[in-house]
Design a protein around this motif. Structure first.
Motif, short mmCIF file in Angstrom:
data_model
loop_
_atom_site.label_atom_id
_atom_site.label_comp_id
_atom_site.label_asym_id
_atom_site.label_seq_id
_atom_site.Cartn_x
_atom_site.Cartn_y
_atom_site.Cartn_z
N LYS A 76 33.38 39.89 49.93
CA LYS A 76 34.31 41.00 49.70
C LYS A 76 35.70 40.54 49.26
O LYS A 76 36.67 41.29 49.37
N HIS A 77 35.79 39.30 48.75
CA HIS A 77 37.05 38.80 48.22
C HIS A 77 36.80 38.20 46.83
O HIS A 77 35.74 37.63 46.57
N TRP A 78 37.80 38.35 45.96
CA TRP A 78 37.69 37.80 44.62
C TRP A 78 38.14 36.35 44.62
O TRP A 78 39.25 36.02 45.07
N VAL A 79 37.29 35.47 44.15
CA VAL A 79 37.61 34.05 44.04
C VAL A 79 37.33 33.61 42.61
O VAL A 79 36.47 34.16 41.93
N GLY A 80 38.08 32.61 42.15
CA GLY A 80 37.87 32.20 40.77
C GLY A 80 38.60 30.94 40.41
O GLY A 80 39.07 30.18 41.28
N LYS A 81 38.71 30.72 39.11
CA LYS A 81 39.34 29.50 38.61
C LYS A 81 39.86 29.74 37.20
O LYS A 81 39.48 30.72 36.53
N THR A 82 40.71 28.84 36.73
CA THR A 82 41.22 28.88 35.36
C THR A 82 40.30 28.06 34.47
O THR A 82 40.02 26.89 34.76
N LEU A 83 39.80 28.67 33.40
CA LEU A 83 38.90 27.97 32.49
C LEU A 83 39.64 27.30 31.34
O LEU A 83 39.16 26.30 30.79
N TYR A 84 40.79 27.85 30.98
CA TYR A 84 41.47 27.37 29.78
C TYR A 84 42.91 27.83 29.82
O TYR A 84 43.21 28.93 30.30
N GLN A 85 43.81 26.98 29.34
CA GLN A 85 45.20 27.38 29.21
C GLN A 85 45.72 26.87 27.87
O GLN A 85 45.48 25.74 27.48
N MET A 86 46.43 27.77 27.17
CA MET A 86 46.92 27.42 25.85
C MET A 86 48.42 27.68 25.77
O MET A 86 49.03 28.20 26.72
N ASP A 87 49.00 27.30 24.66
CA ASP A 87 50.42 27.56 24.42
C ASP A 87 50.58 29.03 24.10
O ASP A 87 50.29 29.48 23.00
N PHE A 88 51.01 29.80 25.09
CA PHE A 88 51.06 31.26 24.91
C PHE A 88 52.21 31.70 24.03
O PHE A 88 52.36 32.89 23.75
N ASP A 89 53.05 30.77 23.57
CA ASP A 89 54.11 31.14 22.62
C ASP A 89 53.54 31.41 21.23
O ASP A 89 54.15 32.11 20.43
N GLU A 90 52.37 30.84 20.94
CA GLU A 90 51.78 31.00 19.61
C GLU A 90 50.73 32.09 19.55
O GLU A 90 50.69 32.87 18.60
N PHE A 91 49.86 32.16 20.56
CA PHE A 91 48.73 33.10 20.53
C PHE A 91 48.58 33.81 21.87
O PHE A 91 49.03 33.32 22.91
N GLN A 92 47.93 34.97 21.80
CA GLN A 92 47.48 35.67 23.00
C GLN A 92 45.96 35.75 22.97
O GLN A 92 45.35 35.85 21.90
N ILE A 93 45.34 35.71 24.16
CA ILE A 93 43.89 35.82 24.28
C ILE A 93 43.54 37.28 24.57
O ILE A 93 43.94 37.83 25.58
N GLU A 94 42.81 37.90 23.65
CA GLU A 94 42.45 39.31 23.81
C GLU A 94 41.03 39.55 23.33
O GLU A 94 40.37 38.67 22.80
N HIS A 95 40.54 40.79 23.54
CA HIS A 95 39.22 41.24 23.07
C HIS A 95 38.11 40.31 23.58
O HIS A 95 37.38 39.69 22.80
N LEU A 96 37.96 40.25 24.90
CA LEU A 96 36.99 39.35 25.52
C LEU A 96 35.61 40.01 25.63
O LEU A 96 35.50 41.23 25.82
N LYS A 97 34.57 39.18 25.57
CA LYS A 97 33.19 39.62 25.79
C LYS A 97 32.43 38.50 26.50
O LYS A 97 32.78 37.32 26.37
N ILE A 98 31.38 38.88 27.25
CA ILE A 98 30.58 37.91 28.01
C ILE A 98 29.10 38.12 27.71
O ILE A 98 28.61 39.25 27.65
N GLU A 99 28.38 37.01 27.57
CA GLU A 99 26.93 36.99 27.59
C GLU A 99 26.50 35.85 28.51
O GLU A 99 27.11 34.78 28.49
#
Length: 390
Positions: A76-99
């Motif tokens: 009943k708790h959310w646990v996770g991790k960071t998969l990737y980190q980029m230079d957010f001054d240049e790009f934003q990560i949007e429009h995600l999908k999962i398979e």
């Protein structure tokens, strides 16, 4: 896209990002009764949800720090991790999908430039729970105000394929690439789409033919078209619906071995069947109320085989979130083979004569636009031949 999950007790989980960029969820445990909003994380730009058959909920999301993060619920708790980190001054990560295929999660997203340009990069992240591998699929010229830039399909061989659109100036092109032997193929252009307010749906049938549902608008006319691409690459185009009323949220699926298209028009749900030669007259589905309907990305648990299946469905908003599953209402509706005209079901706000004049004017303008395009194309061909033979 609105993401919901109907669990084995018929509770409805709704995942959403609120106006404060907070990723939240809440649960409807009884008709019209919801839990309070529960916070998953804040400063979120985009997210995607995937639910497996064992009731495991996977969420991948991006934030304003340029991080791609994963979380799941344990005890009943959310646990996770960071998969990737980029230079957010240049790009934003949007429009995600999962398979998810086997033990590997495939995460897709767009890197959108922060410099105000229309540049984007379609990315694929393969994650086996320990290691991540990134693939850059394609640079994309973004079309303004588009809900979906790409769709991901899995084929019978558990392979991945992506359909995406990019702006080519005079038209939008639909393109295709696939993932085999851990490599992405070169992108292949399928065809061009004219107009505005564009969206598309894709599915493969058992014969491996590709069926694409295009929605677009030109002048005052709205269109839904069906493009069939057979295994040899031959393309056929069929008109599903043409209207001077806005057409929204189309869904394409195969039910009872028939190809069916659904859409919303003036807050009413309509559907039509394809008889292998043309699309039949649209049929009105009476949902029994006047509540606003919208499309949901829905994971539904089936108790009979303890599985979770993903489907596109329609539903009302809160507090009473009623779902209308296309494969069910199209199968059960006794009006299926009747030939009721769709315009008899729609109440126009303006005088019918004025509407007809507007419709005729739109058709004339569209014919003129197509003729101008043809003239321009012929002039270019003439100039090329003149240079060659000059």
């Amino acid at each position: 896209m609105n993401s919901i999950y109907v669990d084995y007790t018929d509770n409805i989980w709704k995942f959403f990002r609120n106006d404060n960029r907070e990723l939240c969820y809440k649960i409807m445990y009884e008709e019209g009764k919801w839990t309070k909003e529960n916070l998953i994380n804040n400063e979120v730009l985009g997210f995607a949800v995937y639910v497996e058959g064992d009731e495991r909920i996977h969420i991948v999301y991006s934030n304003i720090k340029g991080e791609l993060k994963y979380c799941t619920m344990k005890d009943k708790h959310w646990v996770g991790k960071t998969l990737y980190q980029m230079d957010f001054d240049e790009f934003q990560i949007e429009h995600l999908k999962i398979e998810i295929i086997g033990e590997e999660m495939h995460i897709f997203f767009l890197l959108i430039s922060n410099d105000g340009s229309d540049h984007g990069v379609l990315m694929h992240c393969a994650w086996n729970g320990k290691e991540t591998k990134f693939f850059s699929l394609q640079d994309i010229v973004l079309v303004p105000n588009l809900k979906e830039y790409y769709l991901v399909n899995t084929n019978e061989q558990s392979g991945l394929e992506v359909f995406f659109i990019t702006d080519e100036g005079d038209e939008v092109s639909l393109n295709y690439c696939n993932f085999e032997n851990r490599k992405w193929s070169s992108a292949k252009r399928l065809y061009g789409i004219q107009g505005d307010d564009i969206s598309f749906e894709v599915l493969r049938d058992q014969q491996q033919d590709v069926h694409i549902l295009n929605k677009s608008r030109e002048d005052l006319l709205y269109f839904i078209d069906h493009v069939c691409i057979d295994i040899s690459g031959n393309i056929q185009v069929y008109r599903v619906r043409e209207s001077n009323m806005k057409l929204i949220d189309p869904i394409l699926f195969i039910g009872n071995n028939e190809l069916c298209a659904c859409w919303i028009e003036q807050n009413k749900i309509f559907y039509s069947f394809f008889n292998n030669e043309q699309w039949e007259n649209p049929i009105y589905f009476d949902k029994g109320n006047e509540f606003t309907v919208m499309r949901y990305h829905c994971f539904m648990h089936y108790n009979r085989d303890n599985s979770v299946k993903l489907m596109e469905t329609y539903g009302t908003d809160e507090p009473d979130l009623n779902l209308y599953i296309p494969s069910r209402f199209t199968m059960n509706n006794s009006l299926k083979h009747e030939t009721n005209q769709i315009n008899n079901e729609i109440s126009f706000n303006e005088n019918e004569e004025i509407q007809n004049l507007k419709l005729e004017l739109s058709k004339v303008k569209l014919e003129k636009k197509n003729l101008d395009r043809k003239i321009d194309s012929l002039n270019m061909q003439l100039q090329k031949k003149t240079k060659i033979h000059g």
